[in-house]
Design a protein around this motif. Structure first.
Motif, short mmCIF file in Angstrom:
data_model
loop_
_atom_site.label_atom_id
_atom_site.label_comp_id
_atom_site.label_asym_id
_atom_site.label_seq_id
_atom_site.Cartn_x
_atom_site.Cartn_y
_atom_site.Cartn_z
N ALA A 56 0.80 -1.22 0.00
CA ALA A 56 0.00 0.00 0.00
C ALA A 56 0.84 1.27 0.00
O ALA A 56 0.46 2.27 -0.59
N ASP A 57 1.97 1.25 0.63
CA ASP A 57 2.79 2.47 0.72
C ASP A 57 3.92 2.49 -0.31
O ASP A 57 4.89 3.23 -0.16
N GLY A 58 3.81 1.65 -1.35
CA GLY A 58 4.86 1.60 -2.37
C GLY A 58 6.06 0.77 -1.94
O GLY A 58 7.15 0.92 -2.47
N SER A 59 5.84 -0.13 -0.99
CA SER A 59 6.92 -0.96 -0.48
C SER A 59 7.57 -1.78 -1.58
O SER A 59 6.95 -2.11 -2.59
N CYS A 60 8.80 -2.13 -1.33
CA CYS A 60 9.61 -2.94 -2.24
C CYS A 60 9.96 -4.25 -1.54
O CYS A 60 10.33 -4.24 -0.37
N TYR A 61 9.80 -5.34 -2.24
CA TYR A 61 10.25 -6.65 -1.77
C TYR A 61 11.24 -7.18 -2.79
O TYR A 61 10.96 -7.20 -3.99
N SER A 62 12.40 -7.60 -2.30
CA SER A 62 13.49 -7.92 -3.20
C SER A 62 14.33 -9.06 -2.64
O SER A 62 14.28 -9.36 -1.45
N ARG A 63 15.10 -9.65 -3.53
CA ARG A 63 16.10 -10.64 -3.12
C ARG A 63 17.28 -10.50 -4.07
O ARG A 63 17.12 -10.59 -5.28
N VAL A 64 18.44 -10.23 -3.50
CA VAL A 64 19.69 -10.17 -4.25
C VAL A 64 20.52 -11.35 -3.76
O VAL A 64 20.79 -11.46 -2.57
#
Length: 161
Positions: free
Chosen positions: A39-47
């Motif tokens: 909702a708040d423009g969150s980012c989910y990532s994996r490097v």
């Protein structure tokens, strides 16, 4: 129920309730948490580190990310996610996933289906049937490699495209 064990009767009752939709509230609670994560423009990532990739030679993805696209919200979906991934060889692919409230998503251009489940503060993304994305060419089908499941972590917005 004569001739049926208690376990068989219980399974039959549970199957009937699920079919009737009486357990959808359990999915909805998780699903509401799924959409709210973005909702708040969150980012989910994996490097993935070089050491991790060396230990998983069949894995093609070096970096993968998902974030909400605030410009798109079709009526038939709970949320539209923008996502991208970079392969070991540096090729980059980006697309959109149209997600229902239960975390099941269809990727743009019939690129496949994926599913999200909550794992504490993290998200688990699994490929359901295939995942192919357009770029300068088509990406390899990630279902055909060691890239079927990704545990994604909250990340700085800069990691998402």
């Amino acid at each position: 129920m004569p001739g049926r064990s208690f376990a068989a009767s219980w399974k039959a009752l549970l199957a009937a309730l699920v079919t009737a939709g009486l357990f959808t509230g359990l999915e909805t609670a998780e699903a509401q948490g799924f959409a709210e994560r973005f909702a708040d423009g969150s980012c989910y990532s994996r490097v993935y580190s070089a050491d991790h990739l060396a230990g998983h030679p069949g894995q093609k993805v070096a970096h993968i990310w998902f974030t909400a696209d605030p410009t798109m919200r079709p009526d038939d979906y709970a949320i539209v996610l923008k996502f991208g991934f970079t392969l070991r060889d540096g090729r980059f692919y980006q697309s959109f996933a149209y997600c229902r409230a239960d975390g099941s998503c269809a990727t743009e251009g019939d690129g496949g289906r994926i599913r999200f489940t909550l794992r504490g503060q993290n998200l688990r993304m699994s490929i359901v049937d295939r995942l192919m994305v357009e770029g300068d060419d088509f990406s390899p089908d990630l279902m055909q490699s060691d890239d079927r499941v990704f545990l994604l972590y909250p990340a700085p917005r800069a990691e998402c495209g």
